[in-house]
Motif scaffolding. Structure first.
Motif, PDB file in Angstrom:
ATOM      1  N   LYS A   1       3.985 -12.313  -4.108  1.00  0.00           N
ATOM      2  CA  LYS A   1       3.075 -11.590  -4.993  1.00  0.00           C
ATOM      3  C   LYS A   1       2.061 -10.846  -4.154  1.00  0.00           C
ATOM      4  CE  LYS A   1      -0.231 -12.086  -8.757  1.00  0.00           C
ATOM      5  NZ  LYS A   1      -0.896 -12.993  -9.686  1.00  0.00           N
ATOM      6  N   SER A   2       1.806  -9.627  -4.550  1.00  0.00           N
ATOM      7  CA  SER A   2       0.760  -8.828  -3.941  1.00  0.00           C
ATOM      8  C   SER A   2       0.147  -8.013  -5.061  1.00  0.00           C
ATOM      9  CB  SER A   2       1.333  -7.916  -2.855  1.00  0.00           C
ATOM     10  OG  SER A   2       0.301  -7.108  -2.327  1.00  0.00           O
ATOM     11  N   ALA A   3      -1.092  -8.249  -5.343  1.00  0.00           N
ATOM     12  CA  ALA A   3      -1.750  -7.565  -6.452  1.00  0.00           C
ATOM     13  C   ALA A   3      -3.214  -7.339  -6.114  1.00  0.00           C
ATOM     14  CB  ALA A   3      -1.639  -8.414  -7.729  1.00  0.00           C
ATOM     15  N   PRO A   4      -3.815  -6.319  -6.704  1.00  0.00           N
ATOM     16  CA  PRO A   4      -5.254  -6.146  -6.513  1.00  0.00           C
ATOM     17  C   PRO A   4      -5.992  -7.286  -7.218  1.00  0.00           C
ATOM     18  CG  PRO A   4      -4.436  -4.594  -8.148  1.00  0.00           C
ATOM     19  CD  PRO A   4      -3.244  -5.314  -7.579  1.00  0.00           C
ATOM     20  N   PRO A   5      -7.226  -7.545  -6.796  1.00  0.00           N
ATOM     21  CA  PRO A   5      -7.963  -8.625  -7.466  1.00  0.00           C
ATOM     22  C   PRO A   5      -8.194  -8.297  -8.927  1.00  0.00           C
ATOM     23  CG  PRO A   5      -9.353  -7.443  -5.892  1.00  0.00           C
ATOM     24  CD  PRO A   5      -7.979  -6.882  -5.773  1.00  0.00           C
ATOM     25  N   PRO A   6      -8.144  -9.300  -9.791  1.00  0.00           N
ATOM     26  CA  PRO A   6      -8.370  -9.048 -11.218  1.00  0.00           C
ATOM     27  C   PRO A   6      -9.833  -8.637 -11.458  1.00  0.00           C
ATOM     28  CG  PRO A   6      -8.228 -11.396 -10.822  1.00  0.00           C
ATOM     29  CD  PRO A   6      -7.915 -10.703  -9.526  1.00  0.00           C
ATOM     30  N   LEU A   7     -10.016  -7.744 -12.403  1.00  0.00           N
ATOM     31  CA  LEU A   7     -11.368  -7.344 -12.774  1.00  0.00           C
ATOM     32  C   LEU A   7     -11.914  -8.337 -13.793  1.00  0.00           C
ATOM     33  CD1 LEU A   7     -10.778  -3.512 -13.206  1.00  0.00           C
ATOM     34  CD2 LEU A   7     -11.896  -4.665 -11.317  1.00  0.00           C
TER      35      LEU A   7
END
Length: 158
Positions: free
Chosen positions: A149-155
């Motif tokens: 998994k590679s994702a931007p941090p959740p807002l």
């Protein structure tokens, strides 16, 4: 650093959408957040000017271009004076193979992500870092066998 602007549900919607599709047209973005184009564009401009949106870039699948080995490395410095941290952090900025580096609290001083051609290239890079006297006492490397998994941090929610 300036104080971030107050954000409402439309601002958060714009940020969330752009995190997943930074190439979306301004018109499509306005439709997606249920705003008319002009107010949406003004919000977007304000988010960029405030520094909340720091750039747009393409995610390139480097593995389709050539071989790559990713390594997660924990680094502990020999000394913990301000100048030791400054020297190490300046060195990290100059090495393109170091994709990310975080100063951490706990058992290690830094955690880095490296992208290199192969394990030999990783070892040469680490040997060069040790020989360059950037203050590394020890390091532990973990070869990435597959990305999960590679994702931007959740807002946060507005």
């Amino acid at each position: 650093m300036t104080t971030p602007p107050r954000l409402d549900k439309y601002d958060f919607a714009i940020l969330r959408i752009l995190q997943s599709d930074g190439r979306m047209t301004k018109t499509a973005l306005a439709q997606a957040v249920n705003l008319s184009p002009s107010p949406c564009w003004e919000r977007l401009k304000r988010l960029e000017q405030s520094g909340l949106i720091i750039g747009y870039r393409a995610q390139v699948d480097i593995r389709r271009i050539g071989p790559v080995t990713e390594v997660v490395v924990e680094v502990t410095l020999a000394n913990h004076r301000a100048e030791d941290f400054t020297r190490f952090e300046a060195a990290v900025q100059e090495i393109p193979a170091i994709r990310s580096c975080w100063a951490t609290g706990g058992g290690v001083d830094y955690v880095m992500v490296l992208s290199v051609r192969d394990v030999d290239a990783y070892q040469r890079l680490m040997d060069d870092l040790l020989e360059s006297d950037f203050g590394i006492a020890r390091y532990f490397g973990y070869i990435v066998t597959k990305p999960v998994k590679s994702a931007p941090p959740p807002l946060p929610e507005p």
